[in-house]
Design an enzyme around this catalytic site. Sequence first.
Site, short mmCIF file in Angstrom:
data_model
loop_
_atom_site.label_atom_id
_atom_site.label_comp_id
_atom_site.label_asym_id
_atom_site.label_seq_id
_atom_site.Cartn_x
_atom_site.Cartn_y
_atom_site.Cartn_z
N ASP A 190 39.75 41.05 29.98
CA ASP A 190 38.30 41.24 29.87
C ASP A 190 37.64 40.97 31.22
O ASP A 190 37.73 39.87 31.76
CB ASP A 190 37.73 40.31 28.81
N SER B 274 31.01 44.39 26.49
CA SER B 274 32.34 44.41 25.89
C SER B 274 32.36 44.96 24.47
O SER B 274 33.42 45.34 23.98
CB SER B 274 32.94 42.99 25.88
N HIS C 258 34.58 37.66 18.34
CA HIS C 258 33.92 38.08 19.57
C HIS C 258 34.00 39.59 19.75
O HIS C 258 34.73 40.29 19.03
CB HIS C 258 34.51 37.34 20.77
N GLU D 202 39.46 19.24 14.42
CA GLU D 202 39.78 18.71 15.75
C GLU D 202 38.65 17.87 16.32
O GLU D 202 38.89 16.88 17.01
CB GLU D 202 40.10 19.87 16.69
N GLU E 42 40.19 26.63 18.37
CA GLU E 42 38.98 25.94 18.82
C GLU E 42 37.83 26.35 17.91
O GLU E 42 37.86 27.41 17.28
CB GLU E 42 38.62 26.32 20.27
N ASP F 194 36.71 37.04 31.87
CA ASP F 194 35.31 37.46 31.85
C ASP F 194 34.36 36.28 31.91
O ASP F 194 33.38 36.28 32.66
CB ASP F 194 35.09 38.26 30.56
N ASP G 54 38.12 46.17 30.29
CA ASP G 54 37.03 46.86 29.60
C ASP G 54 35.86 47.18 30.53
O ASP G 54 35.12 48.13 30.30
CB ASP G 54 36.55 46.04 28.40
N HIS G 55 35.72 46.41 31.60
CA HIS G 55 34.62 46.60 32.54
C HIS G 55 34.87 45.75 33.77
O HIS G 55 35.83 44.97 33.81
CB HIS G 55 33.28 46.19 31.90
N HIS H 187 28.04 42.05 34.26
CA HIS H 187 29.16 42.97 34.45
C HIS H 187 28.86 43.91 35.61
O HIS H 187 27.71 44.07 36.04
CB HIS H 187 29.39 43.80 33.19
#
Length: 513
Positions: A56, A106, A168, A232, A284, A332, A373-374, A457
Amino acid sequence: MGMRCIIWIIVAVIVQIALSQRAQHWNDEAKIALNEALRLEMDWGVAKNVILFLGDGMDITTQTAARIFKGQRKGETGEEGYLRWHKFPYVALSKTYNTDRQVPDSAGTGTAYLTGVKTKFGTIGFDDGIVRYDCATEQVGVPQESIGVRADKEGKATGFISTTRVTHASPANLYAHVADRNWESDDDLTEEAVNLGCTDIASQFIENAGFFKVVLAGGRREMTPVGQADPEYPEKEGQRLDNRDLIQEWVDSKENMNAQYVWNLDDFNGVNPDDTDYLLGLFEPSHMNYERDRELDAAGEPSIAEMTEKAIQILSKDEDGYFLFVEGGRIDHGHHAGVAYNALLDTLAFEEAVEKALDMVDLKETLVIVTADHGHVMTMAGYPSRGNPILGKNDIYMGDDGLPFSTLAYMNGPGAPQVHEAFNKTGKRPDLTNVDTEDPHYLQDALVPLVELEETHGGQDVGIFAIGPMAHLFHGVHEQTYVNHVMRYASCLDYKEHCENPVGGASALGAVL
């Protein structure tokens, strides 16, 4: 002939030999590369397996800096090195724009390479009929099938890995259709979206993505309800308002199906691929750690290479083959934060995942693609000496203001306020003379202040690197959607005429047109 003349002749001969050897290095290297190119043969076979590696934001500048960084970490000058996919035989470029934006995000790019259709900025899984933030247009836009869905319909095993949240922008394009990429949890939906019946990405993961055999990422909070403590970090809790525990729903849906859910490194390491048909790992509450911080995680989380290894072990049990998507998502984020060290180190961790895959697969039946992707707006400039630390300061030139500057910097982003503050105080840029720009936490200077929006980006083309069956179909400058169609063609997902008797060249045209 006097002794002085003899000495000069000897020196001249030595210098000539040295110059000859210096030139010979480059000539020999070029001849080796030329011979390798001359031996290349197009592989028109069917790709039983396809692995798409997505760095990414991993544009060409990032790759160049990362390969130099890689070499310098080993005591080399660095410029002469390669990342593993730089040795792939077929290379092309991808045009990354969204249908409504010159510089993409993205979500829109993910729709392009995962479904084969371009769409608008910030939207997921629809064609251009969708309008961002407008739930009502989900009835107007046409949902697009991802390559994961297509592979599943053809009986192949499927999986995806991301160091970002499971909901995401990039991975969500494998299973979700939403008017706004930020609708990751029902807590993120607008009142209008709720009233019109639009659903969040996490709930669509349960509804649409149950067929994925392997899912490894971050993002527990979008999957669990408010009031439920994170295993966690007990001080943190889930985000969902509908009181649904989507992780438990996934577990319940896989009863008696050799399925496991894991959230820490010990449990992940304990997964036996031979006895596991479905694996969900969420490591996470939000994104997984940067590679820099991964070992500091008390509960532990696997590297992207370890996740790739486990995924291939599970998916390769399917005799019909598999599709696997692997995203190095925090490359990214390192750029967005203006911290080049994180972007480069996560690129190297991503490379280890590619290396692991190549060690495990048969390239006669597996198409491996590495792309981005970019781009981003990190620059690498200033004419430093060869071997100068890539994260360091220019060792030859100063700015016209008499101050040093770093090789890497950003056109915009969080590093700009420190520049503007220094200029307002002194009339000059920040003085980096006594600043350790190689520190892992160093924030590179930037020009345009964008703290809330973060570094943006870039709109430049990005690389496509391929090896395996049909890899030669990547050959020039392509629309980003082309990546998807090559994968589908190579693995016979919906381009089928060529599959029983693979043919090449002009004779293959009838299989497409």
